[in-house]
Write an enzyme that holds these catalytic residues in place. Structure first.
Site, PDB file in Angstrom:
ATOM      1  N   GLU A  54      53.971 -17.049  13.757  1.00 17.66           N
ATOM      2  CA  GLU A  54      54.367 -15.626  13.818  1.00 17.66           C
ATOM      3  C   GLU A  54      55.268 -15.326  15.020  1.00 17.66           C
ATOM      4  O   GLU A  54      54.901 -15.610  16.167  1.00 17.66           O
ATOM      5  CB  GLU A  54      53.095 -14.746  13.882  1.00 17.66           C
ATOM      6  CG  GLU A  54      53.439 -13.278  13.754  1.00 17.66           C
ATOM      7  CD  GLU A  54      52.207 -12.370  13.601  1.00 17.66           C
ATOM      8  OE1 GLU A  54      51.112 -12.880  13.315  1.00 17.66           O
ATOM      9  OE2 GLU A  54      52.372 -11.154  13.798  1.00 17.66           O
ATOM     10  N   LYS A 108      42.799  -8.458  15.039  1.00 14.98           N
ATOM     11  CA  LYS A 108      43.705  -9.477  14.472  1.00 14.98           C
ATOM     12  C   LYS A 108      44.775  -9.816  15.510  1.00 14.98           C
ATOM     13  O   LYS A 108      45.127 -10.968  15.708  1.00 14.98           O
ATOM     14  CB  LYS A 108      44.321  -8.965  13.170  1.00 14.98           C
ATOM     15  CG  LYS A 108      45.150 -10.005  12.419  1.00 14.98           C
ATOM     16  CD  LYS A 108      46.607 -10.058  12.850  1.00 14.98           C
ATOM     17  CE  LYS A 108      47.385 -11.114  12.072  1.00 14.98           C
ATOM     18  NZ  LYS A 108      48.765 -11.286  12.547  1.00 14.98           N
ATOM     19  N   ASP A 123      38.547 -25.529  16.757  1.00 19.05           N
ATOM     20  CA  ASP A 123      38.264 -24.983  15.427  1.00 19.05           C
ATOM     21  C   ASP A 123      38.509 -23.477  15.446  1.00 19.05           C
ATOM     22  O   ASP A 123      37.683 -22.709  15.935  1.00 19.05           O
ATOM     23  CB  ASP A 123      36.801 -25.320  15.095  1.00 19.05           C
ATOM     24  CG  ASP A 123      36.388 -24.883  13.704  1.00 19.05           C
ATOM     25  OD1 ASP A 123      37.054 -23.994  13.133  1.00 19.05           O
ATOM     26  OD2 ASP A 123      35.395 -25.418  13.206  1.00 19.05           O
ATOM     27  N   HIS A 178      59.647  -7.095  17.218  1.00 24.99           N
ATOM     28  CA  HIS A 178      59.553  -8.096  16.156  1.00 24.99           C
ATOM     29  C   HIS A 178      60.914  -8.407  15.556  1.00 24.99           C
ATOM     30  O   HIS A 178      61.112  -9.461  14.982  1.00 24.99           O
ATOM     31  CB  HIS A 178      58.673  -7.554  15.017  1.00 24.99           C
ATOM     32  CG  HIS A 178      57.226  -7.929  15.141  1.00 24.99           C
ATOM     33  ND1 HIS A 178      56.743  -9.126  14.672  1.00 24.99           N
ATOM     34  CD2 HIS A 178      56.169  -7.286  15.662  1.00 24.99           C
ATOM     35  CE1 HIS A 178      55.447  -9.197  14.898  1.00 24.99           C
ATOM     36  NE2 HIS A 178      55.066  -8.082  15.506  1.00 24.99           N
TER      37      HIS A 178
HETATM   38  P1  NAD Z   1      31.724 -34.078  18.323  1.00 28.10           P
HETATM   39  O1  NAD Z   1      30.461 -34.356  17.612  1.00 28.10           O
HETATM   40  O2  NAD Z   1      32.974 -34.720  17.821  1.00 28.10           O
HETATM   41  O3  NAD Z   1      31.601 -34.486  19.867  1.00 28.10           O
HETATM   42  C1  NAD Z   1      30.714 -33.929  20.770  1.00 28.10           C
HETATM   43  C2  NAD Z   1      29.978 -35.034  21.489  1.00 28.10           C
HETATM   44  O4  NAD Z   1      30.756 -35.546  22.568  1.00 28.10           O
HETATM   45  C3  NAD Z   1      28.719 -34.521  22.171  1.00 28.10           C
HETATM   46  O5  NAD Z   1      27.681 -34.439  21.216  1.00 28.10           O
HETATM   47  C4  NAD Z   1      28.477 -35.577  23.237  1.00 28.10           C
HETATM   48  O6  NAD Z   1      27.690 -36.652  22.740  1.00 28.10           O
HETATM   49  C5  NAD Z   1      29.884 -36.140  23.534  1.00 28.10           C
HETATM   50  N1  NAD Z   1      30.377 -35.807  24.893  1.00 28.10           N
HETATM   51  C6  NAD Z   1      31.083 -36.628  25.710  1.00 28.10           C
HETATM   52  N2  NAD Z   1      31.409 -36.014  26.861  1.00 28.10           N
HETATM   53  C7  NAD Z   1      30.907 -34.768  26.798  1.00 28.10           C
HETATM   54  C8  NAD Z   1      30.943 -33.654  27.675  1.00 28.10           C
HETATM   55  N3  NAD Z   1      31.559 -33.685  28.867  1.00 28.10           N
HETATM   56  N4  NAD Z   1      30.350 -32.503  27.283  1.00 28.10           N
HETATM   57  C9  NAD Z   1      29.744 -32.428  26.074  1.00 28.10           C
HETATM   58  N5  NAD Z   1      29.668 -33.459  25.198  1.00 28.10           N
HETATM   59  C10 NAD Z   1      30.255 -34.624  25.551  1.00 28.10           C
HETATM   60  O7  NAD Z   1      32.046 -32.531  18.376  1.00 28.10           O
HETATM   61  P2  NAD Z   1      31.156 -31.236  18.437  1.00 28.10           P
HETATM   62  O8  NAD Z   1      31.676 -30.463  19.593  1.00 28.10           O
HETATM   63  O9  NAD Z   1      29.705 -31.496  18.349  1.00 28.10           O
HETATM   64  O10 NAD Z   1      31.597 -30.519  17.080  1.00 28.10           O
HETATM   65  C11 NAD Z   1      32.847 -29.910  16.941  1.00 28.10           C
HETATM   66  C12 NAD Z   1      33.379 -30.148  15.545  1.00 28.10           C
HETATM   67  O11 NAD Z   1      32.440 -29.677  14.575  1.00 28.10           O
HETATM   68  C13 NAD Z   1      34.647 -29.382  15.288  1.00 28.10           C
HETATM   69  O12 NAD Z   1      35.589 -30.275  14.732  1.00 28.10           O
HETATM   70  C14 NAD Z   1      34.245 -28.341  14.233  1.00 28.10           C
HETATM   71  O13 NAD Z   1      35.337 -28.062  13.389  1.00 28.10           O
HETATM   72  C15 NAD Z   1      33.129 -29.012  13.514  1.00 28.10           C
HETATM   73  N6  NAD Z   1      32.146 -28.158  12.806  1.00 28.10           N
HETATM   74  C16 NAD Z   1      32.085 -26.806  12.951  1.00 28.10           C
HETATM   75  C17 NAD Z   1      31.119 -26.070  12.294  1.00 28.10           C
HETATM   76  C18 NAD Z   1      31.052 -24.577  12.523  1.00 28.10           C
HETATM   77  O14 NAD Z   1      31.736 -24.058  13.365  1.00 28.10           O
HETATM   78  N7  NAD Z   1      30.237 -23.844  11.773  1.00 28.10           N
HETATM   79  C19 NAD Z   1      30.199 -26.726  11.485  1.00 28.10           C
HETATM   80  C20 NAD Z   1      30.267 -28.106  11.366  1.00 28.10           C
HETATM   81  C21 NAD Z   1      31.232 -28.838  12.035  1.00 28.10           C
END
Ligand code: NAD
Length: 423
Positions: free
Chosen positions: A79, A264, A280, A378
């Site tokens: 946009e 928005k 996300d 715009h």
């Molecule tokens: P992930 O599982 O890829 O990684 C997170 C992991 O990284 C942690 O569990 C930990 O083990 C590790 N880690 C390493 N260094 C860390 C630090 N400094 N701090 C914290 N953790 C560290 O990702 P996630 O964050 O658990 O999940 C994010 C993903 O899940 C996104 O891609 C999202 O799109 C997706 N998702 C979203 C939803 C929702 O929003 N409702 C539902 C399901 C999945």
């Protein structure tokens, strides 16, 4: 940090400046230069049934000073006027810039329990086993725990539904620098059979909520009335602009139809940064809009007031479920470099930047709407899109867009006329 001419330079000259200012390596710089940084194997690992990739413009919002530090902010979106709006609002907020704070990065996982005979007894049983449940959940993510994260609390809520009483268990998890969805979901699944034993019920859904009320960021800024007057080339006084913007705020505060569009606009800026960093944006959107209705009526995520000196003070608070690790933040090569450009220390830091960008974006839209109207700003870029829509190519696009903007008559029919005239 950047030259005064940054705005008017070519993309490759701007890249030279950013690369120098942010100490990008030659490889990192090359990712930007190649216009399409996601290779086939990486894309094919990220989602299913991949055919190709789809590029969007990536720009840099400038002039941001947040908690005394200058920040360059990558924004990815289609946009026009968003990058310019944010940069302009940040410039007007000088010299103080934005002040931002954030809570601990606590996400909530939900476990839905059904078929419980004695809900109060079940609640007491869960409370009595909090420690054991916490240990079991934490055992699923030793890496997160080693970084200072993990379960911080377990709470229960009773939900009366058309299918009987349900017990909703909330697992509070400090996610440190991860967004945490996968981490939290895995923990919820890990303790659900224990909850069934403790409550005599059945566990159904086990997933985090995007209404991350315990993981918020707040940003505030003051726009001096003198700067506001100047932004209208002194066609209005500062007091007039402040009053007009406060009227605009009351509109958004009290009318959900306006609040929806107001929010928005906030998300125009926030999503663009969330996408640029591989986070996300659906999660951010869901959290922001649900938070906007947390008091029972959908309202503006920002608030505005007049300071005793007569300046405009803006504030925003919203959930910021974003990470520096996990998801696509490390798999998308450009996301990694965008995070480097922002020079972030933690996911909280990113949340604070997002809050400042959201406030800036909202200020920019409200200022334009309350003064000259949104179309003027715009027009220039919008006119180019309309010229393309009418079939203009190459140099014709700029020529036709400039003429339509000068005539203040930007529409597809006029673009076609101008195109045919030339032919
Ligand atoms: P992930 O599982 O890829 O990684 C997170 C992991 O990284 C942690 O569990 C930990 O083990 C590790 N880690 C390493 N260094 C860390 C630090 N400094 N701090 C914290 N953790 C560290 O990702 P996630 O964050 O658990 O999940 C994010 C993903 O899940 C996104 O891609 C999202 O799109 C997706 N998702 C979203 C939803 C929702 O929003 N409702 C539902 C399901 C999945």
């Amino acid at each position: 940090m950047l030259s005064k001419e940054f705005k008017t330079k070519s993309p490759s000259q701007r890249l030279d400046e950013i690369a120098a200012a942010c100490h990008l390596t030659a490889d990192e710089k090359a990712l930007f230069a190649q216009y399409g940084s996601l290779d086939e194997p990486t894309a094919n690992r990220m989602i299913e049934n991949v055919l190709s990739t789809y590029a969007l413009p990536l720009g840099i919002a400038t002039n941001f000073k947040i908690n005394g530090r200058e920040r360059l902010i990558p924004m990815m979106l289609e946009e026009p006027s968003v990058v310019a709006g944010a940069s302009f609002a940040a410039k007007l907020a000088q010299p103080g810039g934005f002040t931002a704070t954030s809570t601990e990065p606590i996400m909530i996982g939900q476990i839905q329990m059904v078929g419980i005979q004695d809900v109060q007894k079940a609640q007491a049983a869960i409370a009595a086993q909090k420690y054991a449940l916490t240990e079991k959940a934490n055992a699923k993510d030793p890496m997160l725990v080693s970084r200072g994260g993990g379960v911080t609390d377990i709470q229960t809520r009773v939900l009366e539904t058309g299918r009987g009483v349900m017990l909703i268990v909330h697992l509070h998890v400090n996610c440190q620098d991860a967004m945490g969805a996968n981490a939290v979901n895995t923990m919820c699944e890990a303790i659900s059979s224990d909850l069934e034993v403790l409550t005599g019920g059945s566990a159904r859904l086990r997933i985090l909520t995007n209404l991350a009320i315990h993981r918020t960021a707040t940003a505030t800024a003051i726009w001096a009335k003198e700067a506001l007057a100047e932004s209208t080339k002194n066609t209005l006084t500062g007091d007039q602009v402040v009053d007009a913007m406060l009227d605009a705020y009351e509109f958004a505060k009290n009318d959900p139809f306006r609040a929806c569009t107001n929010n928005k606009g906030i998300m125009n800026g926030i999503d663009a940064v969330v996408i640029a960093t591989g986070n996300d944006w659906r999660a951010m959107e869901a959290g922001a809009h649900a938070f906007a209705v947390k008091d029972g009526k959908y309202t503006s995520l920002t608030t505005y007031s007049k300071t005793k000196e007569g300046h405009l003070k803006g504030e925003i608070t919203l959930p910021v479920a974003v990470g520096l690790v996990g998801g696509a933040t490390r798999t998308h090569p450009l996301a990694k470099v965008c995070l480097k450009i922002m020079d972030l220390k933690s996911a909280r830091d990113l949340g604070e930047v997002l809050a400042a960008v959201g406030l800036a974006q909202n200020f920019a839209a409200m200022r334009a709407l309350s003064t000259e109207g949104i179309s003027r700003g715009h027009m220039k870029l919008h006119a180019k899109n309309i010229a393309v829509l009418a079939g203009a190519q190459g140099d014709e696009i700029d020529r036709i867009a400039a003429q339509m903007a000068a005539e203040k008559n930007v529409n597809a029919a006029r673009a076609k006329e101008l195109l045919e005239k030339k032919a």
